[in-house]
Write an enzyme that holds these catalytic residues in place. Structure first.
Site, mmCIF file in Angstrom:
data_model
loop_
_atom_site.group_PDB
_atom_site.id
_atom_site.type_symbol
_atom_site.label_atom_id
_atom_site.label_comp_id
_atom_site.label_asym_id
_atom_site.label_seq_id
_atom_site.Cartn_x
_atom_site.Cartn_y
_atom_site.Cartn_z
ATOM 1 C CD GLN A 118 -3.335 -0.718 2.310
ATOM 2 O OE1 GLN A 118 -2.814 0.225 2.580
ATOM 3 N NE2 GLN A 118 -4.390 -1.571 1.780
ATOM 4 N N GLY A 120 1.753 3.163 -3.308
ATOM 5 C CA GLY A 120 1.477 2.907 -4.474
ATOM 6 C C GLY A 120 2.700 2.683 -5.435
ATOM 7 C CB SER A 124 -2.695 -5.823 -5.688
ATOM 8 O OG SER A 124 -2.981 -5.562 -4.677
ATOM 9 C CB SER A 125 -0.748 -4.763 -10.774
ATOM 10 O OG SER A 125 -0.108 -3.768 -10.543
ATOM 11 C CG ASP A 169 -0.814 1.384 -11.541
ATOM 12 O OD1 ASP A 169 -0.490 2.288 -12.058
ATOM 13 O OD2 ASP A 169 -1.170 0.963 -10.189
#
Length: 281
Positions: A118, A120, A124-125, A169
């Protein structure tokens, strides 16, 4: 690479340099991948299809109730297993829709990541991107799924889980390096994707990365901004256009190596994200 081989791919963290977050609003952006942090996914042929939980990030055994609560408060409820499952579903459905045949062999998927959570940096991606690369090679369909399409598949997997995000992203992680992206509605409607232009990373000046140790979830903020944009909020619409212009001007500044101008644009991008939109990203 044959489907019987063990396959491993990495996807790197990304920095939204300029134009962030106008990618969700038909804007423009410049992003680059960051070699310091990455997620890696390993695919091994197996007799059963197994999504292997990570011993730390998918923890289900705790020392005590206090340990469980402390873990949830600091790390949240979700690890990487759900991400691997989601991209498997999206990948299979896309291949079925496109009439791309997939063999029946099975595999075990596992992952590692050192991307701070978390912050930025698109942790996750990165997991989803690395997993998609493994699937492309395992099923030998890389040549059948164009590189321009892959960021959308990654985003679709995250949308399955309710993650609010845009394409930039995923584009940065699929392409790698420094990328200028044009997400104009005309391109998205006509092509099904934006126009993605890789740039020479040597154009970047020396940069420092600073991130918070205990960040908040940006998805909640994005949800609010997105709804305001859909409702036709003139302030949000005009701000997003200006943010996109920052990326366009930034591309010119990079090509000229005009770092004084680049610094001004970086500050402007930040100001636009903060001005009247508390906690923007």
């Amino acid at each position: 690479m044959g489907s019987q081989s063990t396959i491993e791919h990495k996807a790197f963290a990304r920095v939204g340099f300029l134009g962030n977050p106008s990618d969700v609003y038909y804007g423009k952006a410049i992003s680059f991948s960051l070699g310091n942090f990455w997620a890696s996914v390993r695919l091994e042929p197996s007799d059963e299809l197994i999504i292997s939980p990570h011993p730390i990030h998918d923890l289900v055994n705790f020392r005590s109730l206090d340990h469980l609560v402390d873990r949830l408060e600091n790390e949240g409820y979700y690890g990487g297993v759900r991400l691997l499952m989601a991209i498997c579903k999206v990948f299979r459905n896309y291949c079925k829709e496109e009439k791309i045949d997939l063999h029946a062999e099975k595999f075990t998927l596992s992952y590692e990541t050192n991307i701070p959570r978390q912050t930025g940096l698109s942790g996750s991606s990165a997991i989803v991107c690395a997993a998609l690369s493994c699937l492309l090679d395992f099923y030998n369909v890389r040549q059948l799924i164009r590189v321009e399409i892959r960021p959308q598949l990654i985003l679709n997997a995250e949308k399955e889980l309710g993650i609010v995000a845009g394409l930039q992203d995923r584009v940065a992680q699929v392409y790698g390096g420094l990328v200028y992206m044009d997400f104009s509605k005309e391109h998205l409607d006509k092509l099904g994707h934006g126009i993605y232009t890789p740039m020479d990373t040597s154009l970047l000046p020396p940069l420092y990365l600073i991130y918070a140790e205990n960040p908040s979830d940006s998805g909640k903020v994005h949800s609010t901004v997105r709804q305001r944009w859909l409702d036709g909020d003139e302030f949000i619409i005009s701000t997003m256009k200006e943010v996109a212009n920052v990326a366009e001007e930034g591309r010119t500044a990079l090509l000229k190596k005009d770092y004084t101008k680049l610094k001004t644009l970086m500050n402007r991008n930040f100001d636009l994200r903060r001005q009247g939109i508390s906690g923007f990203d």
